[in-house]
Design a protein around this motif. Sequence first.
Motif, PDB file in Angstrom:
ATOM      1  N   HIS A 219       0.893  -1.172  -0.030  1.00  0.00           N
ATOM      2  CA  HIS A 219       0.047  -0.026   0.038  1.00  0.00           C
ATOM      3  C   HIS A 219       0.823   1.333  -0.216  1.00  0.00           C
ATOM      4  CE1 HIS A 219      -3.846   2.081   1.379  1.00  0.00           C
ATOM      5  NE2 HIS A 219      -2.815   2.996   1.709  1.00  0.00           N
ATOM      6  N   ILE A 220       1.918   1.191   0.875  1.00  0.00           N
ATOM      7  CA  ILE A 220       2.733   2.572   0.796  1.00  0.00           C
ATOM      8  C   ILE A 220       3.300   2.580  -0.618  1.00  0.00           C
ATOM      9  CG2 ILE A 220       4.689   3.368   2.405  1.00  0.00           C
ATOM     10  CD1 ILE A 220       3.666   2.133   4.896  1.00  0.00           C
ATOM     11  N   GLN A 221       4.164   1.407  -0.767  1.00  0.00           N
ATOM     12  CA  GLN A 221       5.049   1.648  -2.145  1.00  0.00           C
ATOM     13  C   GLN A 221       4.084   2.250  -3.250  1.00  0.00           C
ATOM     14  OE1 GLN A 221       7.914   1.355  -2.047  1.00  0.00           O
ATOM     15  NE2 GLN A 221       8.791  -0.182  -0.937  1.00  0.00           N
ATOM     16  N   SER A 222       2.701   1.709  -3.416  1.00  0.00           N
ATOM     17  CA  SER A 222       2.054   2.102  -4.387  1.00  0.00           C
ATOM     18  C   SER A 222       1.927   3.746  -4.248  1.00  0.00           C
ATOM     19  CB  SER A 222       0.587   1.411  -4.663  1.00  0.00           C
ATOM     20  OG  SER A 222      -0.153   1.669  -3.535  1.00  0.00           O
ATOM     21  N   ASN A 223       1.460   4.182  -3.073  1.00  0.00           N
ATOM     22  CA  ASN A 223       1.253   5.600  -2.837  1.00  0.00           C
ATOM     23  C   ASN A 223       2.556   6.488  -3.070  1.00  0.00           C
ATOM     24  OD1 ASN A 223      -1.090   5.784  -2.230  1.00  0.00           O
ATOM     25  ND2 ASN A 223      -1.130   5.152  -0.047  1.00  0.00           N
ATOM     26  N   LEU A 224       3.965   5.893  -3.029  1.00  0.00           N
ATOM     27  CA  LEU A 224       5.200   6.243  -3.353  1.00  0.00           C
ATOM     28  C   LEU A 224       5.388   6.130  -4.818  1.00  0.00           C
ATOM     29  CD1 LEU A 224       7.054   5.119  -0.336  1.00  0.00           C
ATOM     30  CD2 LEU A 224       6.574   7.674  -0.811  1.00  0.00           C
ATOM     31  N   ASN A 225       4.405   5.537  -5.706  1.00  0.00           N
ATOM     32  CA  ASN A 225       4.409   5.089  -7.182  1.00  0.00           C
ATOM     33  C   ASN A 225       5.570   4.249  -7.249  1.00  0.00           C
ATOM     34  OD1 ASN A 225       2.590   7.276  -7.533  1.00  0.00           O
ATOM     35  ND2 ASN A 225       4.244   8.979  -7.363  1.00  0.00           N
ATOM     36  N   ASN A 226       5.937   3.264  -6.469  1.00  0.00           N
ATOM     37  CA  ASN A 226       6.849   2.438  -6.515  1.00  0.00           C
ATOM     38  C   ASN A 226       6.194   1.078  -6.983  1.00  0.00           C
ATOM     39  OD1 ASN A 226       8.761   4.009  -5.855  1.00  0.00           O
ATOM     40  ND2 ASN A 226       8.856   3.513  -3.742  1.00  0.00           N
ATOM     41  N   TYR A 227       5.316   1.022  -8.151  1.00  0.00           N
ATOM     42  CA  TYR A 227       4.486   0.036  -8.673  1.00  0.00           C
ATOM     43  C   TYR A 227       5.267  -1.285  -8.435  1.00  0.00           C
ATOM     44  CZ  TYR A 227       1.267   3.829  -9.131  1.00  0.00           C
ATOM     45  OH  TYR A 227       0.577   4.982  -8.732  1.00  0.00           O
ATOM     46  N   SER A 228       6.490  -1.398  -9.161  1.00  0.00           N
ATOM     47  CA  SER A 228       7.061  -2.695  -9.170  1.00  0.00           C
ATOM     48  C   SER A 228       7.026  -3.224  -7.897  1.00  0.00           C
ATOM     49  CB  SER A 228       8.263  -2.655  -9.950  1.00  0.00           C
ATOM     50  OG  SER A 228       7.874  -2.150 -11.256  1.00  0.00           O
ATOM     51  N   GLU A 229       7.891  -2.460  -6.889  1.00  0.00           N
ATOM     52  CA  GLU A 229       7.985  -2.825  -5.539  1.00  0.00           C
ATOM     53  C   GLU A 229       6.537  -3.322  -4.930  1.00  0.00           C
ATOM     54  OE1 GLU A 229       9.737  -0.441  -6.573  1.00  0.00           O
ATOM     55  OE2 GLU A 229      11.653  -0.729  -5.813  1.00  0.00           O
ATOM     56  N   ALA A 230       5.491  -2.496  -5.187  1.00  0.00           N
ATOM     57  CA  ALA A 230       4.436  -2.771  -4.571  1.00  0.00           C
ATOM     58  C   ALA A 230       3.794  -4.045  -5.077  1.00  0.00           C
ATOM     59  CB  ALA A 230       3.254  -1.760  -5.006  1.00  0.00           C
ATOM     60  N   ILE A 231       3.941  -4.153  -6.423  1.00  0.00           N
ATOM     61  CA  ILE A 231       3.098  -5.821  -7.010  1.00  0.00           C
ATOM     62  C   ILE A 231       4.046  -6.877  -6.224  1.00  0.00           C
ATOM     63  CG2 ILE A 231       3.305  -7.043  -9.064  1.00  0.00           C
ATOM     64  CD1 ILE A 231       2.098  -4.304 -10.258  1.00  0.00           C
ATOM     65  N   ASN A 232       5.323  -6.525  -6.038  1.00  0.00           N
ATOM     66  CA  ASN A 232       5.913  -7.797  -5.681  1.00  0.00           C
ATOM     67  C   ASN A 232       5.653  -8.053  -4.210  1.00  0.00           C
ATOM     68  OD1 ASN A 232       7.846  -8.034  -7.747  1.00  0.00           O
ATOM     69  ND2 ASN A 232       9.597  -6.996  -6.893  1.00  0.00           N
ATOM     70  N   ASP A 233       5.390  -6.973  -3.358  1.00  0.00           N
ATOM     71  CA  ASP A 233       4.939  -7.407  -1.888  1.00  0.00           C
ATOM     72  C   ASP A 233       3.474  -7.971  -2.183  1.00  0.00           C
ATOM     73  OD1 ASP A 233       7.134  -6.382  -0.696  1.00  0.00           O
ATOM     74  OD2 ASP A 233       6.710  -4.528  -0.253  1.00  0.00           O
ATOM     75  N   GLY A 234       2.655  -7.285  -2.791  1.00  0.00           N
ATOM     76  CA  GLY A 234       1.373  -7.852  -3.170  1.00  0.00           C
ATOM     77  C   GLY A 234       1.287  -9.248  -3.331  1.00  0.00           C
ATOM     78  N   ASN A 235       2.246  -9.817  -4.189  1.00  0.00           N
ATOM     79  CA  ASN A 235       2.215 -10.974  -4.683  1.00  0.00           C
ATOM     80  C   ASN A 235       2.643 -11.810  -3.603  1.00  0.00           C
ATOM     81  OD1 ASN A 235       1.267 -11.627  -7.395  1.00  0.00           O
ATOM     82  ND2 ASN A 235       3.169 -10.338  -8.204  1.00  0.00           N
ATOM     83  N   ARG A 236       3.645 -11.501  -3.000  1.00  0.00           N
ATOM     84  CA  ARG A 236       4.276 -12.295  -1.712  1.00  0.00           C
ATOM     85  C   ARG A 236       3.092 -12.524  -0.578  1.00  0.00           C
ATOM     86  NH1 ARG A 236       9.485 -10.445   1.288  1.00  0.00           N
ATOM     87  NH2 ARG A 236       9.040 -12.304   2.613  1.00  0.00           N
ATOM     88  N   ALA A 237       2.455 -11.414  -0.128  1.00  0.00           N
ATOM     89  CA  ALA A 237       1.479 -11.398   0.708  1.00  0.00           C
ATOM     90  C   ALA A 237       0.407 -12.438   0.374  1.00  0.00           C
ATOM     91  CB  ALA A 237       0.750 -10.134   0.733  1.00  0.00           C
ATOM     92  N   LEU A 238       0.031 -12.461  -1.138  1.00  0.00           N
ATOM     93  CA  LEU A 238      -1.285 -13.087  -1.530  1.00  0.00           C
ATOM     94  C   LEU A 238      -0.577 -14.689  -1.311  1.00  0.00           C
ATOM     95  CD1 LEU A 238      -3.727 -13.936  -3.138  1.00  0.00           C
ATOM     96  CD2 LEU A 238      -2.501 -13.557  -5.397  1.00  0.00           C
ATOM     97  N   GLN A 239       0.705 -14.880  -1.739  1.00  0.00           N
ATOM     98  CA  GLN A 239       1.239 -16.340  -1.476  1.00  0.00           C
ATOM     99  C   GLN A 239       1.084 -16.888  -0.263  1.00  0.00           C
ATOM    100  OE1 GLN A 239       4.828 -16.430  -3.329  1.00  0.00           O
ATOM    101  NE2 GLN A 239       5.148 -18.653  -3.564  1.00  0.00           N
ATOM    102  N   LEU A 240       1.373 -15.988   0.815  1.00  0.00           N
ATOM    103  CA  LEU A 240       1.500 -16.371   2.252  1.00  0.00           C
ATOM    104  C   LEU A 240       0.115 -16.582   2.609  1.00  0.00           C
ATOM    105  CD1 LEU A 240       4.052 -13.796   3.705  1.00  0.00           C
ATOM    106  CD2 LEU A 240       4.061 -16.518   3.798  1.00  0.00           C
ATOM    107  N   PHE A 241      -1.043 -15.717   2.342  1.00  0.00           N
ATOM    108  CA  PHE A 241      -2.299 -15.950   2.664  1.00  0.00           C
ATOM    109  C   PHE A 241      -2.738 -17.203   2.178  1.00  0.00           C
ATOM    110  CE2 PHE A 241      -2.512 -11.179   3.382  1.00  0.00           C
ATOM    111  CZ  PHE A 241      -2.436 -11.181   4.627  1.00  0.00           C
ATOM    112  N   GLN A 242      -2.475 -17.606   0.857  1.00  0.00           N
ATOM    113  CA  GLN A 242      -2.862 -18.799   0.361  1.00  0.00           C
ATOM    114  C   GLN A 242      -2.305 -20.071   1.124  1.00  0.00           C
ATOM    115  OE1 GLN A 242      -1.617 -18.178  -3.567  1.00  0.00           O
ATOM    116  NE2 GLN A 242      -3.542 -18.017  -4.325  1.00  0.00           N
ATOM    117  N   GLU A 243      -1.063 -19.903   1.660  1.00  0.00           N
ATOM    118  CA  GLU A 243      -0.415 -20.973   2.380  1.00  0.00           C
ATOM    119  C   GLU A 243      -1.154 -21.223   3.576  1.00  0.00           C
ATOM    120  OE1 GLU A 243       3.522 -20.450   3.298  1.00  0.00           O
ATOM    121  OE2 GLU A 243       4.231 -19.782   1.283  1.00  0.00           O
ATOM    122  N   LEU A 244      -1.442 -19.892   4.101  1.00  0.00           N
ATOM    123  CA  LEU A 244      -2.087 -19.985   5.597  1.00  0.00           C
ATOM    124  C   LEU A 244      -3.828 -20.295   5.534  1.00  0.00           C
ATOM    125  CD1 LEU A 244      -0.588 -16.677   6.823  1.00  0.00           C
ATOM    126  CD2 LEU A 244      -0.099 -18.910   7.599  1.00  0.00           C
TER     127      LEU A 244
END
Lengths: 189, 1201
Positions: free
Chosen positions: B532-557
């Motif tokens: 969320h913070i990265q996207s607000n700093l316009n760092n979209y690539s990092e934001a997408i990386n974090d978002g994907n990692r989070a999704l993966q973890l929530f899937q595992e959990l």
Amino acid sequence: MKRERDPTKEEFEKLLAWFDSDRDEAGRKFQLTHSRLIRVFAARGCIGGDYLADEVMNRVAVRVDLLITKYPNPVCCCGGFIDNVHREYLREQRKRENVKPLPPPRPAEELEREDQCLKECLETLTKPQQDLVKRYFQGEKRGRIVNRKKLAADLALTANALRIRAHNLRKELHACLVMCLSQARASKQ
Amino acid sequence: MAHNDHQQSDARRYLLNQLPDADQSAFELRLLSEDDTLAELEIVEDELIDEYLANELSPDEHQRFEEHFLITPERENKIRTAQALKRHFKTVGPSDPKPTPRRFWLRFKALGRLFSSPIPAAVSALLLVVIGLAVWRLVFYQSDLDKGLVALNEAFRQERPIEARVTELDYAPYNTTRGNESRPVNTIELSKAQFHLLQAEQDRRDAAAYHALGKFYLLQREPDKAIQYLDRAVRSDANNAQVYADLGGALLEKAKLELDRVNTGDGKALEDLGRSLENLKRALEIDPNLLEPLFNRALVHQYQGLTEAAKADWRAYLEKDPDSQWATEARKNLKELDDGQSRHSPDGNETFDAFMRAYKAGDDTAAWEIYRRSHAPSGNDVTNTLVDRFLAENAGSGSTSENLQALMYLGQLEIRQTNDAFTLDLARVYLSASPQTRGLLITARQELASGRNLVDQSRIDEAVKLFASVRSTFEKVGNIPELFAVDRAMAHGFAVQPNLARGQEILARLIPDCESKRYKWLLAESLTNRAHIQSNLNNYSEAINDGNRALQLFQELHDVRNRLGAFLQLASLYLFLNDTEISFSFVRRAMAFAQAEGVPQAQLWGLHVAASLNLTALHLYRAALDYQTEALQLALQSRRPLIISRSYQWLGLTFGALRQFDIALESLQNAYEQGRSLAHERNGQNMMANASLKMGDLYRLSGDHTSAVAAYEESLRLFEALEFGHYSYAAHKGKFLAYLAQNNDALASQELSIVFDLFDSYREKILAERQKNFFFDREQDTCDLAIDFSYFRLGDRDRAFDYSEICRARSLRELMRRGAEVTSGASGLDLRSKPGRPEDTPMLKSFEISQQLPEQVQLVQFGMLDKKLVIWVITRASGVSSKSIDVESAKLTVLVATAVRQIRQRDEDAPASLKALYTFLIFPIKDQLDQNKVICFVPDKALHYVPFGALLSLTSDRYLAEDYRLMISPSATILIGSSKKADAWPAQQAERLLAVGNPWFERSVDPNLSDLPDAEREVRGFALDYPFRSVLVRDRATRKAVIEQLTSANVAHFAAHYQINPRSTLSSKLLLSPERGDRAHSQTAGLDAGSIYQMNLENTKLVVLAACQTGIEQQFEGEGPIGFARSFLVAGVPVVVASLWPVDSDATAELMITFHKARRNKQMSTTAALMHAQQEMIARENGFSPYYWAGFTVIGGYSDY
């Protein structure tokens, strides 16, 4: 055929105004041109002349702003569009490879019905008209030519005037025949 | 008379198609304008018919008559009349006809009697024809169309095959079975329907015929075909409610088929549902009482998951149609929706009790199922209840509490299930807590809960103070798990406040801490906050990386609620990058997941918002509105100011797009007011700033530019006070546009330079190529506005060129300078340039280009603006000059597409289109072009598809390739760079050739791909002209062999199949032969673009891609063409010959053999050799169509070789 987009209301209004400043007259001229375009396409051997005429009118309408500066009236600029639409039509026909089959011979019953209708239609004409039709269509080849000359002379008409009069009567008979046949078909069903 | 004879003769010849073209045109003009000519034509028609029937026509006339004249139904009827007349007068003879009984229709005859002279008689006859036909048509006549529709209704009388209602189709129960089960369809009637409707379509080609055929295909469950015809019907009749209704129905059925597919990742279904709704609403705008769209709208809302809207629709339907069988279906659907909603959802206590029962019974499966469904933003409800109940127990009870034992059990269960250590560590903390500590913990936990409530109320300043106090308690008692949890809560608060720096600071230590402690759930939540913070700093690539990692973890959990949130976060990130395809796919996954897991309505706010924003991006505003309305209801129920404000904001923007400005402004004011009531809070100021920004857009859209500027300024002021730069670009761009509309050039200039600085800073922050391309594709309008403003308003044409250049092929330039790496992420393969600084990839200005341009080159660069085309011509000797032409970009785009299509179809109208293109692209600069120099075109937008060599001169009728050596380059800067690279090669050199031809490949890859014997002939045809050569054909052309030899080849030639992958250009490939004995991988053997991008081909000076469409697969507004050729430019090859379309194998072989022979034997340069080869094909007897030769073009830099 690639269909032209429909003209906007504004374009259509401009086209009408180009036909005539009087709106009623413009409408009449528009209709007249349209019906003549249908004849043109029929004469060029096209099926669906109505649609093709629409297409020509559409093409003129959407380019009305440009054409109005170059041509005195809409009829004058139709030629190129007729050619294009016709060419596209032919190309499409080629693609479809439509070969129109010859109509099958009509059953005797149908011919009888036609003959009966024609009799009825002839009765609707006045006596002189019936006589004219009879004499005009009788005979073959040379005999017919002689008949017609004599008929023209009897009626004190030029050959061309006779042609026109006969044609008009024939049109009347044709319309009557179409109506009669449809009625006969319906009552049979 | 002479005139009459002449006219008669012309008419006769005209009807028999005997007039020369010029006379025919003249006759037709007379026919259109003179009554006499028309009358004459009709008479001659009659006469010809008579002569035909009397067998009096000459053989030639007879043939012409049958072929040409006897074709329309009208004339066939006339012949019948003539035949009847002929029969009558043959049999009756000269006597009077016998009287016959009269029929009622003869009463019309009375009208005829009114006229006795020939002219009125003609009128009367005509009138009779008209009346007769009208009666006939009204009473008896059934057209093909009518017959077809009646048959269609009959065919499906027993059962209807689709759920949607089709207009004017009688009720039949809906068959819900799928697949190939036989359906009770009356196949005879269906065949009749098909026959008549196809006939009607062929004869009429009007909206009614297209509509009817669309309905036929819809009922045949072929929605794609149905949509094709219904679209045509809409184009022919834009105000027909029934057509829109059926188009909506067809789109609904299409979406349903897509929803049935196993792969739920495709978002196309949602897009189609949106399009369906859009059309149904259009139908209802035209005719609010039409039942079919009302019925179908309810169905669409059901499939969209908009339950409230669906229920309201069914009720609205039943008000208009309470009694029919359709109404029975409507009631059934309504009941199902009501039943679905009234299903009991267990409350917190019931859930907890169920967990305890499972725990006591040792039922791990049930316990885990309850636990995983109990995750909430504040942690896990079961865990929290266990802790709270434990703390509420009497501290001195002695034995270990049941709640604590259950917590221990849960911690161990969680370790076993997901290896997350959080709950077990938490249990240990409470197990060892002293009575005093327990007191502190009770207070801290109460404060933590209060803080979370305050965050929900957007009172974040207060919440943060409480969190700080809680944090110190947890720290003091050594409660590490909850210390991390409160840090996460603070980070979340700062993220939404926004106080991005403080949020980042917390997360920078929290994320590694969670990793080391194996607090997976907390880690995933923290990654979500960081995204969320990265996207607000316009760092979209990092934001997408974090978002994907989070999704993966929530899937595992197996976390239901947060997994849904992670899908939606990614949807929103991709949407911001203008990649609606991927965004919609995440929305679709979220929707499928929510349905499968039975997520309660109250938690679907984010889903509705994400769906609505995607629909808005596709301009489906009517469809977006329903999602937004339902989202607003959920937001109001939640009483959370931030989401209420956002909901109003989006609603307002959508109403604005629909030009309902009053309601739009009211919504935006509501959004603003939500913030103003919290104006002392950063979060409140953030809401006000956002709402102001959108109000600026709305004012601008409505033409109130003064208010727009004021709103943008307020937005900027508020954002600056918050040090929150996320929306600066949008606000400054809005201001620039408003000043532009106000003709305030000075302030517009000022804003433009700010916009461009921000534009550039975005580029550096978006790393992945696909993300960049989509984002800048949308933002290309900024460049176009800058060019337009500089060129036409400021009269600064050089600056306009610089803007044109700066926006062009930026990613390619970075990749060429820094090198490329292919990455693999959740969204598939992507490309990014290696790290570097902006100054690594300098953009040349116009004067530098003029100075550095090779002497032999004249550069022609296009700028395709909204309503104008700008053409710059640059040479070293004459510097920069330019021309502008008034032409709409949309028109030019259509013209290019038409010309290319015509060329590919070898259409006889292609020359006209190529001349038209020449008029726009070449004619204005014709006098500046030097035939002795190479023209290098730098196209823009759709012009990348133009085969420049095939443009036809208006005056000489010669192709441009006949007069000029031609090439193209993605940008002027790339031309200079690649030319310098090429210049390093000596013109004459003993070149080493790698020629690959007709590789053996696995046919099952695509059964339509043929063997390419011509490709083998091609490479063998010129290989001997190269002193050093390696020819790889058939099974020798393996990927391994090709890659090994490619790096050392000077010239590489590929004659093979190129297979485009529409989902990823990086996976598009030249099909090669698998290694011997490796048939298992035979389907994947090939040289893919992704591999080429990463290669170093500095030894290769020329690559020829003699395959299909190797030059352009995709085109982005700013970046330009993406294709196989581009990967070779990045790999270091300065000159590439590639194709614009799928080419003909035989002709390509001819062309390429001539090309290589000219290079080698006549020492021609690449451009000259290609020109020579193309000219040879043009010069052949009957000339080859441009399709065979114009697809190939030289791309990159100028070379002497």
